[in-house]
Design an enzyme around this catalytic site. Structure first.
Site, PDB file in Angstrom:
ATOM      1  N   ARG A 225      50.305  38.934  35.955  1.00 13.80           N
ATOM      2  CA  ARG A 225      51.367  38.432  36.830  1.00 13.80           C
ATOM      3  C   ARG A 225      51.231  36.941  37.116  1.00 13.80           C
ATOM      4  NH1 ARG A 225      50.759  39.846  42.935  1.00 13.80           N
ATOM      5  NH2 ARG A 225      49.211  38.240  42.536  1.00 13.80           N
ATOM      6  N   PHE A 295      43.099  53.105  51.850  1.00 11.98           N
ATOM      7  CA  PHE A 295      42.488  51.819  51.487  1.00 11.98           C
ATOM      8  C   PHE A 295      42.461  51.640  49.959  1.00 11.98           C
ATOM      9  CE2 PHE A 295      38.629  49.585  50.150  1.00 11.98           C
ATOM     10  CZ  PHE A 295      38.806  48.359  50.775  1.00 11.98           C
TER      11      PHE A 295
END
Ligand code: MG
Length: 400
Positions: A225, A295
Site C-alpha cells: 500500500r 486485538f
C-alpha cells in the site's frame, strides 16, 4: 477530513458506526499536548501510554482494551520496538553508529537511565527516544516472563534490521526474511506474551510459523500500500525480483499507473501476501480471550479490507490508498469473534475474486489463494472450537 466525511455519508450504516465508535469509549484518550510537555507532568507508566497514543493511534485503541497486566506488557513491547524502528528509519545516523545501536538495543533497553537525543525521523519518535529511561523503568517492573520475551525479540529484530541496513530487499526470500524480522517476530513475541499472561494456552508460544504469518500479512499489506509514500522518501521495500519483471526501474510505475504492467506488478504483490491468510485464520481460531481476539483480529481484517481495495487499483501509484474511515470504524466495532471475523474476511475475499482479471499474469495463482482462504474459513465453521494438542507441534520452531 472533509473528504472522509463525504465518502462516509454515502453509506449511512457506516456513518452510524463512526458515531457509535465515538460514544463507545473505544476511542483513545486525548493527549493533545506535545509529548515533550507531557513528559514533565506524567509518571513513567502514564508517559508510556501517552507515547503509545502519539506514535500509534490505532494500536493504542486496541492495546488499552487488553486484560490485566498483559496491557502494560504489550504497551512496553510496542514502545521498545518503536524505539528500535525509529533508529532503523533515521537515515541521518552514520551507518556504523546505526549498526551498533540496532545490535545493542535490547541491552540498552535494560539499562536504567539510558536515552538518546536527536534520533528519529518524526518529532514523537525523537521524544520517545529522548525520554526512553521512562520506558525502561516500566519495562523493569514487568514480570520476568514478559521481559524475557521482549528482550529476546528485540535482540533478534535489531540484528535483522542491522543486516538489512546494509542491503536492499532483492529476492522474494529477502522480502520474507525482512518482513519476518520487522513483523513476523512481533507476531511470535505477542504469542509469547499471551502465553505468559495465562490468558491464552501455554502452547500458543510454540506456534511460530502461523504467528509469523500474522505479522507477514500485515507488513506486506503496508509495504504494498505504501509504495507512493516510500518512493517519495527514497525508500524501497518492494522486492526487485518481482518488480523487475514489470519495469526497468521501480519509479516507472508512478509514471504509468494505469498500464497493464504496473497493475500486474501490484497484483503480483497482493497475490503474494494472500498466501499468509489461511495461517492467520488458523491462528485466530486458537485465541480464547475475547479482548486478545479483538486485538489480533482487528488489524487482520483491516489488512484484508485494504488488500481488496488496492488490488488492481492504479491509485496506489498516485497516493496512499486507505479504506474509508466509516468502514474502518465498522470493522473495529463489529469484529468480536470468529463468526464476525470470518464474515468480513469472506466478504473481502469475494470482493477480490470479483476484481480478478483473466489477463493478469497471476490470475490463476490469485484465484487459487482466494479459494484456499474460503476453505480455511469453511474449516473454522465445521470443526469444533477446541484447542489442538499443541504438544505435537513443540518442535515447530525453525522458520527459515
Ligand atoms: Mg523501519
Amino acid at each position: 477530513m472533509i473528504l472522509d466525511l463525504l465518502t462516509t455519508v454515502i453509506q449511512p450504516s457506516e456513518l452510524g458506526s463512526v458515531v457509535r465508535l465515538k460514544l463507545s469509549g473505544l476511542q483513545n484518550k486525548n493527549y493533545n499536548a506535545p509529548l515533550t510537555e507531557l513528559a514533565g507532568k506524567l509518571d513513567d507508566r502514564e508517559f508510556c501510554y501517552a507515547a503509545l497514543n502519539k506514535v500509534s493511534r490505532s494500536f493504542a485503541v486496541v492495546i488499552q482494551h487488553l486484560p490485566g497486566d498483559l496491557q502494560d506488557a504489550v504497551c512496553i513491547f510496542y514502545l521498545v520496538l518503536r524505539g528500535l524502528d525509529s533508529i532503523e528509519d533515521d537515515m541521518s545516523i552514520p551507518l556504523e553508529k546505526k549498526l551498533h545501536l540496532l545490535r545493542s538495543f535490547n541491552e540498552l533497553s535494560k539499562q536504567r537511565g539510558w536515552n538518546i537525543t536527536g534520533t528519529g525521523d518524526k518529532e514523537d519518535y525523537r521524544q520517545l527516544l529522548a525520554d526512553y529511561q521512562k520506558v525502561t523503568n516500566v519495562y523493569l517492573q514487568l514480570k520476568p516472563d514478559y521481559r524475557l520475551v521482549i528482550d529476546n525479540i528485540t535482540k533478534q529484530m535489531g540484528h535483522g534490521m542491522a543486516d538489512f541496513a546494509e542491503k536492499n530487499v532483492k529476492t522474494v526470500g529477502d522480502y520474507d526474511l525482512y518482513c519476518h524480522y520487522v513483523a513476523g517476530l512481533v507476531g511470535i513475541g505477542l504469542s509469547g506474551l499471551f502465553s505468559a499472561s495465562g490468558y491464552e494456552h501455554a502452547g500458543l508460544e510454540q506456534q511460530k510459523t502461523i504467528a509469523n504469518s500474522m505479522g507477514l500479512f500485515l507488513q506486506k499489506t503496508n509495504i504494498v500500500r505504501d509504495y507512493f509514500e516510500d518512493i517519495q522518501s527514497g525508500r524501497t521495500f518492494w522486492p526487485e525480483e518481482v518488480w523487475s519483471q514489470y519495469a526497468e526501474k521501480l519509479e516507472d510505475f508512478k509514471k504509468s499507473p494505469e498500464s497493464a504492467a504496473s497493475l500486474a506488478c501490484l497484483n503480483h504483490l497482493v497475490t503474494d501476501a494472500l498466501q499468509h491468510v489461511p495461517d492467520c485464520i488458523v491462528y485466530m481460531k486458537m485465541i480464547q480471550n475475547p479482548q486478545v481476539f479483538r486485538f489480533c483480529a482487528i488489524p487482520q481484517v483491516m489488512a484484508m479490507a485494504t488488500m481488496a481495495k488496492i488490488y488492481d487499483n492504479p491509485d496506489v501509484y498516485r497516493s496512499v490508498v486507505k479504506i474509508r474511515k466509516g468502514l474502518a470504524a465498522r470493522l473495529m466495532l463489529e469484529t468480536n469473534d470468529m463468526e464476525s471475523l470470518t464474515y468480513f474476511l469472506e466478504k473481502f475475499t469475494y470482493k477480490l475474486m470479483r476484481k480478478l482479471q483473466p489477463e493478469d499474469p497471476n490470475y490463476l495463482l490469485a484465484k487459487k489463494r482466494l479459494h484456499r482462504i474460503i476453505e480455511a474459513i469453511d474449516a473454522t465453521r465445521v470443526t469444533p472450537a477446541i484447542m489442538p494438542d499443541l504438544n505435537d507441534n513443540i518442535e515447530q520452531s525453525v522458520l527459515f
